[in-house]
Motif scaffolding. Structure first.
Motif, PDB file in Angstrom:
ATOM      1  N   ALA A   1      80.208  61.067  46.400  1.00 28.34           N
ATOM      2  CA  ALA A   1      79.910  62.029  45.326  1.00 28.34           C
ATOM      3  C   ALA A   1      79.936  61.548  43.979  1.00 28.34           C
ATOM      4  CB  ALA A   1      81.050  63.200  45.530  1.00 28.34           C
ATOM      5  N   ALA A   2      80.711  60.414  43.860  1.00 23.63           N
ATOM      6  CA  ALA A   2      80.509  59.926  42.357  1.00 23.63           C
ATOM      7  C   ALA A   2      79.394  59.072  42.200  1.00 23.63           C
ATOM      8  CB  ALA A   2      82.048  59.072  42.381  1.00 23.63           C
ATOM      9  N   GLY A   3      79.017  58.443  43.241  1.00 21.35           N
ATOM     10  CA  GLY A   3      77.765  57.581  43.535  1.00 21.35           C
ATOM     11  C   GLY A   3      76.624  58.413  43.172  1.00 21.35           C
ATOM     12  N   ALA A   4      76.611  59.703  43.681  1.00 16.29           N
ATOM     13  CA  ALA A   4      75.600  60.449  43.500  1.00 16.29           C
ATOM     14  C   ALA A   4      75.454  61.140  42.100  1.00 16.29           C
ATOM     15  CB  ALA A   4      75.542  61.870  44.635  1.00 16.29           C
ATOM     16  N   ALA A   5      76.591  61.492  41.658  1.00 14.37           N
ATOM     17  CA  ALA A   5      76.645  61.748  40.184  1.00 14.37           C
ATOM     18  C   ALA A   5      76.020  61.060  39.058  1.00 14.37           C
ATOM     19  CB  ALA A   5      78.170  62.147  39.808  1.00 14.37           C
ATOM     20  N   ASP A   6      75.988  59.480  39.510  1.00 14.06           N
ATOM     21  CA  ASP A   6      75.688  58.580  38.588  1.00 14.06           C
ATOM     22  C   ASP A   6      74.012  58.846  38.523  1.00 14.06           C
ATOM     23  OD1 ASP A   6      77.867  57.184  38.469  1.00 14.06           O
ATOM     24  OD2 ASP A   6      77.407  55.616  40.103  1.00 14.06           O
ATOM     25  N   HIS A   7      73.494  59.540  39.316  1.00 14.39           N
ATOM     26  CA  HIS A   7      71.973  60.117  39.347  1.00 14.39           C
ATOM     27  C   HIS A   7      71.989  61.489  39.093  1.00 14.39           C
ATOM     28  CE1 HIS A   7      71.258  55.905  40.913  1.00 14.39           C
ATOM     29  NE2 HIS A   7      72.149  56.042  41.631  1.00 14.39           N
ATOM     30  N   ASP A   8      72.870  62.003  38.459  1.00 11.42           N
ATOM     31  CA  ASP A   8      72.888  63.328  38.149  1.00 11.42           C
ATOM     32  C   ASP A   8      72.540  64.355  39.396  1.00 11.42           C
ATOM     33  OD1 ASP A   8      72.931  62.731  35.493  1.00 11.42           O
ATOM     34  OD2 ASP A   8      70.823  62.475  35.362  1.00 11.42           O
ATOM     35  N   LEU A   9      73.053  64.008  40.671  1.00  9.85           N
ATOM     36  CA  LEU A   9      73.111  64.606  41.781  1.00  9.85           C
ATOM     37  C   LEU A   9      74.551  65.292  42.265  1.00  9.85           C
ATOM     38  CD1 LEU A   9      71.140  62.419  44.276  1.00  9.85           C
ATOM     39  CD2 LEU A   9      70.280  64.033  42.754  1.00  9.85           C
TER      40      LEU A   9
END
Length: 255
Positions: free
Chosen positions: A82-90
């Motif tokens: 989830a944190a990695g996805a948030a890096d890409h605004d996901l």
């Protein structure tokens, strides 16, 4: 007399195939690449190239692992992704995160085998009436590990298991060792821990008042300031070792 033996999992009871030079980065890379491709095929826009995504996710994983084993945070695969996805605004739903975790873990689980002597040792200990536990530092949901342990014929012998990401406390913190022993009804002085990581397994167990056997590991060499109570090459050596020291109940006392 030993009344309980508690095991580490990866590198102790299970052997995960290691590609290339066998580094942790190379091991994780297969799963992170699978995760990236899964997210892209699901239509999630990721501007970063695959290599950049892999590097950043591994960096985030390594930092999180150090913090988790240091007792500062808990680390779960769902939160990491989830944190990695948030890096890409996901922003991914819980259902999408669960699927993403399975896609990430699938290539890492492929080819996993039981360590030499693992099943026979667990069966022999249970036949002596020895209680058996498991503690694994892992970000994966415990259900994935249970699936592998069942498939390899090991789960039936394990009375109580803790997977750190689910439990929220990681080795080497003494609390996780004491929690398992409390569940098994055994005092630390009557228990042995078996693991391949000197800092997380050997030192952690000894600080909890247990004895500790080190499974010799090229990945985790033994530092001079950590002294295991004994060294074994694989789980198959544990019962003869403890028998020779008259540490195990005789077979006829099995319950």
């Amino acid at each position: 007399m030993i009344r309980a033996v508690v095991f580490d999992m990866g590198g102790t009871l299970l052997r995960y195939p290691r590609p290339g030079n066998g580094t942790w980065r190379e091991f994780e890379e297969r799963g992170i690449r699978r995760l990236y491709r899964y997210l892209v095929t699901q239509g999630h826009p990721i501007a970063a190239e695959e290599e950049t995504f892999v590097a950043r996710m591994f960096e985030r994983l390594a930092q999180g692992w150090e913090q988790a084993t240091g007792g500062r945070i808990n680390l779960r695969a769902m939160d990491w992704i989830a944190a990695g996805a948030a890096d890409h605004d996901l922003t991914l739903s819980d259902g999408a995160l669960i699927e993403a975790v399975r896609h990430y873990a699938r290539p890492l689980r492929d080819g996993v085998t039981a360590m030499p002597g693992a099943a026979a040792t667990l069966a022999a200990l249970r036949a002596r009436g020895v209680r058996i536990g498991l503690i694994s530092n892992t970000i994966w949901p415990g259900d994935l590990h249970r699936e592998d342990l069942i498939a390899l014929g090991l789960w039936q012998y394990i009375e109580y298991a803790v997977f750190s990401g689910d439990f929220g406390i990681w080795k080497p913190h003494p609390q996780v060792f004491l929690h398992v022993l409390d569940h098994l009804g055994v005092n630390p002085v009557d228990a042995v821990f078996v693991g391949d990581n000197p800092k997380e397994d050997v030192r952690g167990a000894q600080q909890a008042g247990m004895r500790a056997l080190w499974v010799r590991s090229l990945e985790f060499p033994l530092p001079p300031d950590i002294l295991p109570d004994a060294v074994v090459e694989n789980p198959g050596e544990i019962v003869p070792l403890l028998d020779a020291a008259s540490e195990l109940p005789p077979l006829q006392q099995a319950q």
